[in-house]
Design a protein around this motif. Sequence first.
Motif, PDB file in Angstrom:
ATOM      1  N   ARG A  53       0.812  -1.223   0.000  1.00  0.00           N
ATOM      2  CA  ARG A  53       0.000   0.000   0.000  1.00  0.00           C
ATOM      3  C   ARG A  53       0.839   1.263   0.000  1.00  0.00           C
ATOM      4  N   LEU A  54       2.147   1.100   0.018  1.00  0.00           N
ATOM      5  CA  LEU A  54       3.047   2.252   0.100  1.00  0.00           C
ATOM      6  C   LEU A  54       3.726   2.586  -1.223  1.00  0.00           C
ATOM      7  N   LEU A  55       3.960   1.586  -2.036  1.00  0.00           N
ATOM      8  CA  LEU A  55       4.669   1.813  -3.293  1.00  0.00           C
ATOM      9  C   LEU A  55       3.844   2.662  -4.245  1.00  0.00           C
ATOM     10  N   ASP A  56       4.502   3.543  -4.948  1.00  0.00           N
ATOM     11  CA  ASP A  56       3.841   4.400  -5.935  1.00  0.00           C
ATOM     12  C   ASP A  56       3.241   3.532  -7.042  1.00  0.00           C
ATOM     13  N   ASN A  57       1.969   3.744  -7.343  1.00  0.00           N
ATOM     14  CA  ASN A  57       1.321   2.982  -8.416  1.00  0.00           C
ATOM     15  C   ASN A  57       0.891   3.887  -9.560  1.00  0.00           C
ATOM     16  N   SER A  58       1.663   4.953  -9.778  1.00  0.00           N
ATOM     17  CA  SER A  58       1.352   5.897 -10.852  1.00  0.00           C
ATOM     18  C   SER A  58       2.391   5.817 -11.962  1.00  0.00           C
ATOM     19  N   VAL A  59       1.971   6.275 -13.147  1.00  0.00           N
ATOM     20  CA  VAL A  59       2.858   6.381 -14.301  1.00  0.00           C
ATOM     21  C   VAL A  59       2.821   7.838 -14.735  1.00  0.00           C
ATOM     22  N   THR A  60       3.961   8.528 -14.686  1.00  0.00           N
ATOM     23  CA  THR A  60       3.981   9.968 -14.926  1.00  0.00           C
ATOM     24  C   THR A  60       5.119  10.355 -15.858  1.00  0.00           C
ATOM     25  N   ARG A  61       4.950  11.478 -16.535  1.00  0.00           N
ATOM     26  CA  ARG A  61       6.022  12.013 -17.381  1.00  0.00           C
ATOM     27  C   ARG A  61       7.095  12.650 -16.509  1.00  0.00           C
ATOM     28  N   THR A  62       8.320  12.585 -16.991  1.00  0.00           N
ATOM     29  CA  THR A  62       9.419  13.260 -16.322  1.00  0.00           C
ATOM     30  C   THR A  62       9.771  14.530 -17.091  1.00  0.00           C
ATOM     31  N   GLU A  63      10.533  15.398 -16.454  1.00  0.00           N
ATOM     32  CA  GLU A  63      10.845  16.693 -17.066  1.00  0.00           C
ATOM     33  C   GLU A  63      11.638  16.554 -18.361  1.00  0.00           C
ATOM     34  N   ASP A  64      12.401  15.479 -18.502  1.00  0.00           N
ATOM     35  CA  ASP A  64      13.218  15.303 -19.707  1.00  0.00           C
ATOM     36  C   ASP A  64      12.494  14.557 -20.820  1.00  0.00           C
ATOM     37  N   GLY A  65      11.175  14.336 -20.660  1.00  0.00           N
ATOM     38  CA  GLY A  65      10.395  13.683 -21.704  1.00  0.00           C
ATOM     39  C   GLY A  65      10.270  12.180 -21.545  1.00  0.00           C
ATOM     40  N   GLY A  66      10.869  11.637 -20.502  1.00  0.00           N
ATOM     41  CA  GLY A  66      10.740  10.209 -20.236  1.00  0.00           C
ATOM     42  C   GLY A  66       9.509   9.914 -19.406  1.00  0.00           C
ATOM     43  N   VAL A  67       9.473   8.720 -18.847  1.00  0.00           N
ATOM     44  CA  VAL A  67       8.333   8.283 -18.040  1.00  0.00           C
ATOM     45  C   VAL A  67       8.849   7.596 -16.784  1.00  0.00           C
ATOM     46  N   ARG A  68       8.254   7.947 -15.655  1.00  0.00           N
ATOM     47  CA  ARG A  68       8.552   7.288 -14.381  1.00  0.00           C
ATOM     48  C   ARG A  68       7.415   6.328 -14.044  1.00  0.00           C
ATOM     49  N   GLY A  70       6.007   3.877 -11.199  1.00  0.00           N
ATOM     50  CA  GLY A  70       6.104   3.495  -9.806  1.00  0.00           C
ATOM     51  C   GLY A  70       6.246   1.988  -9.657  1.00  0.00           C
ATOM     52  N   ALA A  71       7.018   1.563  -8.666  1.00  0.00           N
ATOM     53  CA  ALA A  71       7.276   0.135  -8.479  1.00  0.00           C
ATOM     54  C   ALA A  71       6.015  -0.639  -8.148  1.00  0.00           C
ATOM     55  N   GLY A  72       4.969   0.052  -7.682  1.00  0.00           N
ATOM     56  CA  GLY A  72       3.731  -0.621  -7.319  1.00  0.00           C
ATOM     57  C   GLY A  72       2.725  -0.762  -8.445  1.00  0.00           C
ATOM     58  N   VAL A  73       3.054  -0.273  -9.637  1.00  0.00           N
ATOM     59  CA  VAL A  73       2.132  -0.390 -10.770  1.00  0.00           C
ATOM     60  C   VAL A  73       1.997  -1.858 -11.158  1.00  0.00           C
ATOM     61  N   ARG A  74       0.764  -2.332 -11.265  1.00  0.00           N
ATOM     62  CA  ARG A  74       0.530  -3.721 -11.644  1.00  0.00           C
ATOM     63  C   ARG A  74       0.866  -3.918 -13.119  1.00  0.00           C
ATOM     64  N   LEU A 171      16.088  -0.749 -23.625  1.00  0.00           N
ATOM     65  CA  LEU A 171      15.724   0.668 -23.673  1.00  0.00           C
ATOM     66  C   LEU A 171      16.626   1.553 -22.818  1.00  0.00           C
ATOM     67  N   ASP A 172      17.642   0.978 -22.186  1.00  0.00           N
ATOM     68  CA  ASP A 172      18.520   1.738 -21.283  1.00  0.00           C
ATOM     69  C   ASP A 172      17.740   2.369 -20.139  1.00  0.00           C
ATOM     70  N   ALA A 173      16.732   1.641 -19.653  1.00  0.00           N
ATOM     71  CA  ALA A 173      15.949   2.105 -18.509  1.00  0.00           C
ATOM     72  C   ALA A 173      16.792   2.032 -17.238  1.00  0.00           C
ATOM     73  N   GLU A 174      16.342   2.751 -16.218  1.00  0.00           N
ATOM     74  CA  GLU A 174      17.012   2.740 -14.918  1.00  0.00           C
ATOM     75  C   GLU A 174      16.022   2.378 -13.825  1.00  0.00           C
ATOM     76  N   VAL A 175      16.552   1.888 -12.710  1.00  0.00           N
ATOM     77  CA  VAL A 175      15.718   1.661 -11.533  1.00  0.00           C
ATOM     78  C   VAL A 175      16.092   2.679 -10.471  1.00  0.00           C
ATOM     79  N   VAL A 216      10.821   2.634 -11.897  1.00  0.00           N
ATOM     80  CA  VAL A 216      11.576   2.399 -13.123  1.00  0.00           C
ATOM     81  C   VAL A 216      11.498   3.665 -13.958  1.00  0.00           C
ATOM     82  N   LEU A 217      12.615   4.087 -14.520  1.00  0.00           N
ATOM     83  CA  LEU A 217      12.680   5.315 -15.316  1.00  0.00           C
ATOM     84  C   LEU A 217      12.959   4.960 -16.767  1.00  0.00           C
ATOM     85  N   LEU A 218      12.004   5.290 -17.641  1.00  0.00           N
ATOM     86  CA  LEU A 218      12.170   5.083 -19.076  1.00  0.00           C
ATOM     87  C   LEU A 218      12.648   6.390 -19.707  1.00  0.00           C
ATOM     88  N   PRO A 219      13.732   6.353 -20.488  1.00  0.00           N
ATOM     89  CA  PRO A 219      14.219   7.593 -21.118  1.00  0.00           C
ATOM     90  C   PRO A 219      13.294   8.055 -22.236  1.00  0.00           C
TER      91      PRO A 219
END
Length: 335
Positions: A53-68, A70-74, A171-175, A216-219
């Motif tokens: 119930r604590l992990l972020d379950n959202s998917v959002t844009r980042t300032e550099d045009g990527g996507v963050r 949340g580790a809790g997203v199903r 995709l050269d993603a990061e955690v 997880v951070l997608l560029p």
Amino acid sequence: MKEFAYVRPADLAGAVEAHGGRPGSAYLAGGTNLVDLMKLGVAEPDTVVDVSRLLDNSVTRTEDGGVRIGAGVRNADLAAHPLVGRCPVVVQALASGASAQIRNMATTGGNLLQRTRCPYFQDTAKPCNKRRPGSGCGALDGITRDHAVLGHSPSCIATHPSDLAVALAALDAEVELLGPADRGNRTVPVGDFIRLPDDRPERDTLLEPGELLTAVLLPAGAFGVPSRYRKVRDRASYAFALVSAAAVLELSDGRVRRVALAFGGLAHRPWRARTAEELLLGEEPAPGVLRTAVEAELGRARPRPDNAFKVELARNLACEVLDGLVSASASARAT
């Protein structure tokens, strides 16, 4: 199942503190892997820290045009999210993993952290350096059809089971990792985060004791480009990959401007095919060129007698995926 203490903290900082970096502590999110291992007696935590119930379950844009992410997203929610829809390799990898019911429970973070499905690891009657360091590797003298052909060691020849991790590596993603207060946050490339076994197969990732995977951070470059994930398995659904391939490819004036290729099912982590990528960059991607580059990568393989077929299977699959992307990239530029 061994008795354990159950803790439900109020926030992530409290979760990290409750875990404490102790060997007997474990984080619980979707539970689709941990609970199975506890039932088998493979995992025997003293303390289970519930972060579901604590992990972020959202998917959002980042300032550099990527996507963050949340580790809790199903997994099911991520595959259907409109921001991820422009990244076919991720959607295809998610859709090919497990059953619909499991995808409804499994989380993004847990997908990357799931442990090997090696039957010698899951059988507590067998020796396994990953489960009990120093006990030996039962697979070495056993059936190794599903095991690694790249990057393995005398200590472990297991493979990593995640489909999503293969796509993210390409995709050269990061955690994003959250540690204790004295350590703070850090980011690590997915391709480095999951380890090769060397002489420490019990350590699957670069997670330090008590650290928690939070996102997880997608560029930005992951989106709107031709990409594809393909998986070969023993049955059409609900099976882990014998071999899989994730690729990204762009052309410019008929030559390869950008290429990334990663294999699943061949190693203890997603295998980024750097040699093949270097050979393809700047070349005209004719079928013979693709094949030569992929064969150069797979020339490093050290298969065992009963899994040597994986090398040819991986070559054919990668060539098919790359050739399809060549056509897709050419069509995209023509329109």
